[in-house]
Design an enzyme around this catalytic site. Sequence first.
Site, PDB file in Angstrom:
ATOM      1  N   LYS A 106       0.828  -1.229   0.000  1.00 17.07           N
ATOM      2  CA  LYS A 106       0.000   0.000   0.000  1.00 17.07           C
ATOM      3  C   LYS A 106       0.850   1.262   0.000  1.00 17.07           C
ATOM      4  CE  LYS A 106       0.108  -1.855   4.296  1.00 17.07           C
ATOM      5  NZ  LYS A 106      -0.391  -3.033   4.957  1.00 17.07           N
ATOM      6  N   GLU A 130      -5.334  -5.828  -4.683  1.00 19.65           N
ATOM      7  CA  GLU A 130      -6.442  -6.021  -3.736  1.00 19.65           C
ATOM      8  C   GLU A 130      -5.948  -6.101  -2.292  1.00 19.65           C
ATOM      9  OE1 GLU A 130     -10.159  -6.644  -4.347  1.00 19.65           O
ATOM     10  OE2 GLU A 130      -9.730  -5.907  -2.354  1.00 19.65           O
ATOM     11  N   VAL A 133      -5.317  -3.023   0.492  1.00 17.01           N
ATOM     12  CA  VAL A 133      -6.323  -2.378   1.342  1.00 17.01           C
ATOM     13  C   VAL A 133      -7.118  -3.447   2.079  1.00 17.01           C
ATOM     14  CG1 VAL A 133      -8.271  -0.795   1.446  1.00 17.01           C
ATOM     15  CG2 VAL A 133      -6.547  -0.504  -0.332  1.00 17.01           C
ATOM     16  N   ILE A 137     -10.141  -8.635   2.830  1.00 21.46           N
ATOM     17  CA  ILE A 137     -11.482  -8.131   2.491  1.00 21.46           C
ATOM     18  C   ILE A 137     -11.508  -7.634   1.042  1.00 21.46           C
ATOM     19  CG2 ILE A 137     -13.307  -6.525   3.135  1.00 21.46           C
ATOM     20  CD1 ILE A 137     -11.935  -6.300   5.888  1.00 21.46           C
ATOM     21  N   ASP A 202      -0.457   4.391   7.640  1.00 26.46           N
ATOM     22  CA  ASP A 202      -0.937   3.200   6.937  1.00 26.46           C
ATOM     23  C   ASP A 202      -2.388   3.410   6.483  1.00 26.46           C
ATOM     24  OD1 ASP A 202      -0.722   0.087   6.479  1.00 26.46           O
ATOM     25  OD2 ASP A 202      -2.561   0.394   7.625  1.00 26.46           O
ATOM     26  N   LYS A 206      -4.117   3.725   2.551  1.00 30.38           N
ATOM     27  CA  LYS A 206      -5.296   2.980   2.099  1.00 30.38           C
ATOM     28  C   LYS A 206      -6.410   3.932   1.671  1.00 30.38           C
ATOM     29  CE  LYS A 206      -3.956  -0.915   4.978  1.00 30.38           C
ATOM     30  NZ  LYS A 206      -3.987  -1.455   6.338  1.00 30.38           N
TER      31      LYS A 206
END
Length: 433
Positions: A106, A130, A133, A137, A202, A206
């Site tokens: 990220k 994917e 983030v 999920i 962080d 995201k």
Amino acid sequence: MMRSRPIGVAVLGMGNVGTEVVRILLENSADLQSRVGAPLELRGVAVRDASRPRPIDPGLLTEDAAELVARDDVDLVVELMGGIYPARDLIGTALKSGKSVVTANKALIAVYTGELSTAAAENGVDLYYEAAVAGAIPVVRPLTQSLAGDTVQRVAGIVNGTTNYILSAMDETGADYDDVLAEAGRLGYAEADPTADVEGYDAASKAAILASIAFHSRVTASDVYREGISRITSDDLEDAKKFDCTVKLLSICERIRTDDGERISARVYPALIPLEHPLATVNGAFNAVVVEAENAGRLMFYGQGAGGAPTASAVLGDLVMAARNRVFHGRGPLESTYASLPVAPIDDVPTRYYVSMKVADRAGVLQQVAGEFSKRNVSIAAVRQEGAGAGARLIVVTHRASDRAQSETVAALEEMDSVIKVSSVLRLEGTDD
Ligand code: NAP
């Protein structure tokens, strides 16, 4: 099943995530082959120290990541080293030589998405992230593909497990921030240097990635307004309960209307949210993202936002997609930035404030405090007076007003003789007014 030549895979990094990715690749190779339409063959794994024992044929390990990426029999590169260098150069080289890339990085994507997406587009390959983030999920793909025909208004989430673990534990036990942080470190929920998590970096990375995808614009980490949780006290969590709220570190991306037209707001801060809000019940190291779209309405994505195996699940999903595209000579969606919406400064964003202050216990203080809010057109939604004498406290919750008006009011309160100390300022999210 269609037959195709094997797809060569290079994995860069065999730490928490890389180890699990390699395990799944090897253990599930038959299923993965059926899903892709070709065998996925692991060509090599780059690490810093190849002499360390690892659960893999040592012949596959290399310390020369650049050489591995350049091999002719590597078609897909999975970057799980982390950091900007050498990851940025390795991914750039892979894309420019026609190899699709899957990454969980990220920090890199939140800054260099433009450069890397352009390289992917120009070379007809995929760049998937994917896992960057919210770990396991699925949120990048739903935003990119499932909601491609809708208009996303807002994406708000708890996307950092470390800070959610800390705030949840403070809420449940009444313990102080430093004690809970130390415990989180012992349990493996916080890194030795927790700065990136607790100061919101962080979560800001995201937020940048989510805002870019949701609003078809390019938003980078430096565009995101950011505050961390290190100043949150156990008193804040206790006080939040008095307003039927809890405190969560939120990443919020939304479309807002300003005098200059439509803008993006991307921001990360600890905020009060009502206990009935869906994000209020997301506790421990779990993550959740709530997406609000014009036609779909409200969608919620919940699950494990970190950890080797959960994150590897998202990486493998991307890997299968990229490999399938290769087999069928296709390509996934490209970066979409056509809307080019500018990011609004936090000053212009409408927010609600919660202000807790120690005040002098004398007549007229409440009117003076209220006067500072009304001078700047900030209307008060609730006031709570507590204690008496030296312990007298006033808690004010405002209605929505520009963040500039709210923060200027707080600055004015700090200058007042009758306000001994502004002890806490938090925003309030997840309400309609
Ligand atoms: P990690 O445990 O620190 O592993 C990093 C791996 O990369 C190690 O195997 C290391 O080699 C290797 N490496 C580092 N620099 C290298 C270099 N210059 N050349 C070759 N190999 C190098 O990291 P992680 O937790 O797996 O995270 C990997 C990525 O996934 C990061 O971008 C992270 O942000 C992202 N991510 C992680 C999680 C999670 O839960 N951990 C969740 C979502 C996303 P050695 O083993 O020899 O040291």
